[in-house]
Design a protein around this motif. Sequence first.
Motif, PDB file in Angstrom:
ATOM      1  N   LEU A  58     -55.423 -29.469 -11.584  1.00  0.00           N
ATOM      2  CA  LEU A  58     -54.523 -30.498 -12.095  1.00  0.00           C
ATOM      3  C   LEU A  58     -53.178 -30.520 -11.392  1.00  0.00           C
ATOM      4  O   LEU A  58     -52.606 -31.590 -11.179  1.00  0.00           O
ATOM      5  N   ASP A  59     -52.659 -29.341 -11.037  1.00  0.00           N
ATOM      6  CA  ASP A  59     -51.319 -29.299 -10.473  1.00  0.00           C
ATOM      7  C   ASP A  59     -51.116 -28.018  -9.672  1.00  0.00           C
ATOM      8  O   ASP A  59     -51.688 -26.982  -9.986  1.00  0.00           O
ATOM      9  N   VAL A  60     -50.298 -28.125  -8.641  1.00  0.00           N
ATOM     10  CA  VAL A  60     -49.882 -26.979  -7.828  1.00  0.00           C
ATOM     11  C   VAL A  60     -48.367 -27.091  -7.676  1.00  0.00           C
ATOM     12  O   VAL A  60     -47.860 -28.142  -7.277  1.00  0.00           O
ATOM     13  N   ASP A  61     -47.645 -26.030  -8.041  1.00  0.00           N
ATOM     14  CA  ASP A  61     -46.188 -26.017  -7.942  1.00  0.00           C
ATOM     15  C   ASP A  61     -45.719 -24.726  -7.291  1.00  0.00           C
ATOM     16  O   ASP A  61     -46.371 -23.683  -7.432  1.00  0.00           O
ATOM     17  N   LEU A  62     -44.578 -24.803  -6.630  1.00  0.00           N
ATOM     18  CA  LEU A  62     -43.970 -23.634  -5.990  1.00  0.00           C
ATOM     19  C   LEU A  62     -42.498 -23.616  -6.354  1.00  0.00           C
ATOM     20  O   LEU A  62     -41.788 -24.601  -6.149  1.00  0.00           O
ATOM     21  N   TYR A  79     -48.208 -26.748   1.540  1.00  0.00           N
ATOM     22  CA  TYR A  79     -49.070 -27.903   1.767  1.00  0.00           C
ATOM     23  C   TYR A  79     -50.424 -27.554   1.176  1.00  0.00           C
ATOM     24  O   TYR A  79     -50.907 -26.429   1.326  1.00  0.00           O
ATOM     25  N   GLU A  80     -51.043 -28.542   0.513  1.00  0.00           N
ATOM     26  CA  GLU A  80     -52.340 -28.268  -0.111  1.00  0.00           C
ATOM     27  C   GLU A  80     -53.169 -29.536  -0.195  1.00  0.00           C
ATOM     28  O   GLU A  80     -52.637 -30.630  -0.151  1.00  0.00           O
ATOM     29  N   ASN A  81     -54.468 -29.323  -0.334  1.00  0.00           N
ATOM     30  CA  ASN A  81     -55.414 -30.415  -0.550  1.00  0.00           C
ATOM     31  C   ASN A  81     -56.337 -30.058  -1.710  1.00  0.00           C
ATOM     32  O   ASN A  81     -57.506 -30.385  -1.699  1.00  0.00           O
ATOM     33  N   CYS A  82     -55.783 -29.378  -2.698  1.00  0.00           N
ATOM     34  CA  CYS A  82     -56.612 -28.805  -3.759  1.00  0.00           C
ATOM     35  C   CYS A  82     -56.674 -29.624  -5.040  1.00  0.00           C
ATOM     36  O   CYS A  82     -57.522 -29.357  -5.885  1.00  0.00           O
ATOM     37  N   ARG A  83     -55.793 -30.572  -5.224  1.00  0.00           N
ATOM     38  CA  ARG A  83     -55.804 -31.315  -6.490  1.00  0.00           C
ATOM     39  C   ARG A  83     -57.057 -32.166  -6.596  1.00  0.00           C
ATOM     40  O   ARG A  83     -57.515 -32.755  -5.628  1.00  0.00           O
ATOM     41  N   GLY A  84     -57.597 -32.193  -7.811  1.00  0.00           N
ATOM     42  CA  GLY A  84     -58.814 -32.956  -8.056  1.00  0.00           C
ATOM     43  C   GLY A  84     -59.971 -32.020  -8.344  1.00  0.00           C
ATOM     44  O   GLY A  84     -59.794 -30.871  -8.722  1.00  0.00           O
ATOM     45  N   GLU A  85     -61.160 -32.535  -8.158  1.00  0.00           N
ATOM     46  CA  GLU A  85     -62.368 -31.781  -8.497  1.00  0.00           C
ATOM     47  C   GLU A  85     -62.681 -30.729  -7.447  1.00  0.00           C
ATOM     48  O   GLU A  85     -62.642 -30.997  -6.245  1.00  0.00           O
ATOM     49  N   LEU A  86     -63.002 -29.550  -7.933  1.00  0.00           N
ATOM     50  CA  LEU A  86     -63.475 -28.455  -7.086  1.00  0.00           C
ATOM     51  C   LEU A  86     -64.886 -28.136  -7.570  1.00  0.00           C
ATOM     52  O   LEU A  86     -65.090 -27.628  -8.670  1.00  0.00           O
ATOM     53  N   ARG A 132     -52.601 -24.904 -11.750  1.00  0.00           N
ATOM     54  CA  ARG A 132     -53.055 -25.218 -13.096  1.00  0.00           C
ATOM     55  C   ARG A 132     -54.354 -26.001 -13.008  1.00  0.00           C
ATOM     56  O   ARG A 132     -54.440 -27.004 -12.293  1.00  0.00           O
ATOM     57  N   THR A 133     -55.378 -25.519 -13.716  1.00  0.00           N
ATOM     58  CA  THR A 133     -56.665 -26.200 -13.775  1.00  0.00           C
ATOM     59  C   THR A 133     -56.920 -26.676 -15.195  1.00  0.00           C
ATOM     60  O   THR A 133     -56.130 -26.404 -16.102  1.00  0.00           O
ATOM     61  N   ASN A 134     -58.039 -27.356 -15.385  1.00  0.00           N
ATOM     62  CA  ASN A 134     -58.422 -27.781 -16.725  1.00  0.00           C
ATOM     63  C   ASN A 134     -58.834 -26.600 -17.599  1.00  0.00           C
ATOM     64  O   ASN A 134     -59.020 -26.747 -18.794  1.00  0.00           O
ATOM     65  N   GLU A 135     -58.934 -25.415 -17.020  1.00  0.00           N
ATOM     66  CA  GLU A 135     -59.349 -24.226 -17.758  1.00  0.00           C
ATOM     67  C   GLU A 135     -58.218 -23.235 -18.008  1.00  0.00           C
ATOM     68  O   GLU A 135     -58.179 -22.579 -19.028  1.00  0.00           O
ATOM     69  N   ASP A 136     -57.299 -23.079 -17.044  1.00  0.00           N
ATOM     70  CA  ASP A 136     -56.303 -22.022 -17.137  1.00  0.00           C
ATOM     71  C   ASP A 136     -55.218 -22.245 -16.089  1.00  0.00           C
ATOM     72  O   ASP A 136     -55.309 -23.167 -15.276  1.00  0.00           O
ATOM     73  N   SER A 137     -54.224 -21.383 -16.089  1.00  0.00           N
ATOM     74  CA  SER A 137     -53.187 -21.381 -15.056  1.00  0.00           C
ATOM     75  C   SER A 137     -53.242 -20.053 -14.318  1.00  0.00           C
ATOM     76  O   SER A 137     -53.553 -19.016 -14.900  1.00  0.00           O
ATOM     77  N   TYR A 138     -52.927 -20.106 -13.033  1.00  0.00           N
ATOM     78  CA  TYR A 138     -52.969 -18.931 -12.165  1.00  0.00           C
ATOM     79  C   TYR A 138     -51.664 -18.889 -11.387  1.00  0.00           C
ATOM     80  O   TYR A 138     -51.105 -19.933 -11.057  1.00  0.00           O
ATOM     81  N   SER A 139     -51.194 -17.693 -11.070  1.00  0.00           N
ATOM     82  CA  SER A 139     -49.949 -17.615 -10.313  1.00  0.00           C
ATOM     83  C   SER A 139     -50.064 -16.580  -9.193  1.00  0.00           C
ATOM     84  O   SER A 139     -50.841 -15.633  -9.271  1.00  0.00           O
ATOM     85  N   VAL A 140     -49.262 -16.823  -8.158  1.00  0.00           N
ATOM     86  CA  VAL A 140     -49.184 -15.940  -7.001  1.00  0.00           C
ATOM     87  C   VAL A 140     -47.705 -15.649  -6.780  1.00  0.00           C
ATOM     88  O   VAL A 140     -46.898 -16.576  -6.647  1.00  0.00           O
ATOM     89  N   ASP A 141     -47.321 -14.376  -6.785  1.00  0.00           N
ATOM     90  CA  ASP A 141     -45.951 -13.971  -6.476  1.00  0.00           C
ATOM     91  C   ASP A 141     -45.796 -13.866  -4.969  1.00  0.00           C
ATOM     92  O   ASP A 141     -46.707 -13.392  -4.273  1.00  0.00           O
ATOM     93  N   ILE A 142     -44.637 -14.291  -4.473  1.00  0.00           N
ATOM     94  CA  ILE A 142     -44.399 -14.347  -3.032  1.00  0.00           C
ATOM     95  C   ILE A 142     -43.028 -13.747  -2.733  1.00  0.00           C
ATOM     96  O   ILE A 142     -42.054 -14.052  -3.423  1.00  0.00           O
ATOM     97  N   ASP A 143     -42.956 -12.895  -1.712  1.00  0.00           N
ATOM     98  CA  ASP A 143     -41.706 -12.282  -1.281  1.00  0.00           C
ATOM     99  C   ASP A 143     -41.545 -12.423   0.221  1.00  0.00           C
ATOM    100  O   ASP A 143     -42.529 -12.517   0.961  1.00  0.00           O
TER     101      ASP A 143
END
Length: 124
Positions: free
Chosen positions: A60-64, A72-79, A106-117
């Motif tokens: 559903l959404d990708v945020d940074l 840059y991403e091409n992930c929104r939509g159906e996987l 964020r997906t229709n099932e859950d949210s996932y996060s990646v920490d970046i340094d």
Amino acid sequence: MRAIYLILVIFILTTGAITQGSDSISLSDDYLDFGEVLIGDEESDYIEITNQTSLIVEVLDVDLWGDNFDYYENCRGELRPDESCEIEIIFSPSEIDSYSAELEIRTNEDSYSVDIDGEGQFDD
């Protein structure tokens, strides 16, 4: 007939054939460390998202959030099942400093996060 239906319902619930739960996608990493990058330079790294279910997952959404990072991403939509997509993370420090960011998927099932340094470094 009810016994067969009950067995089928129990099988579906215990194997996750219908519910995807919090493991509907896998991420190639949950942490990225760019290390030291020269001020004015740019480094890239990638996060791969894979649908590890037998059902379609909707991204559903990708945020940074974080200064001096972009994506840059091409992930929104159906996987579709076993399908993957990539998110490119770009770090370009503007001064000598330590930088942190968080990528959220964020997906229709859950949210996932990646920490970046990353660290901005001056070339001697």
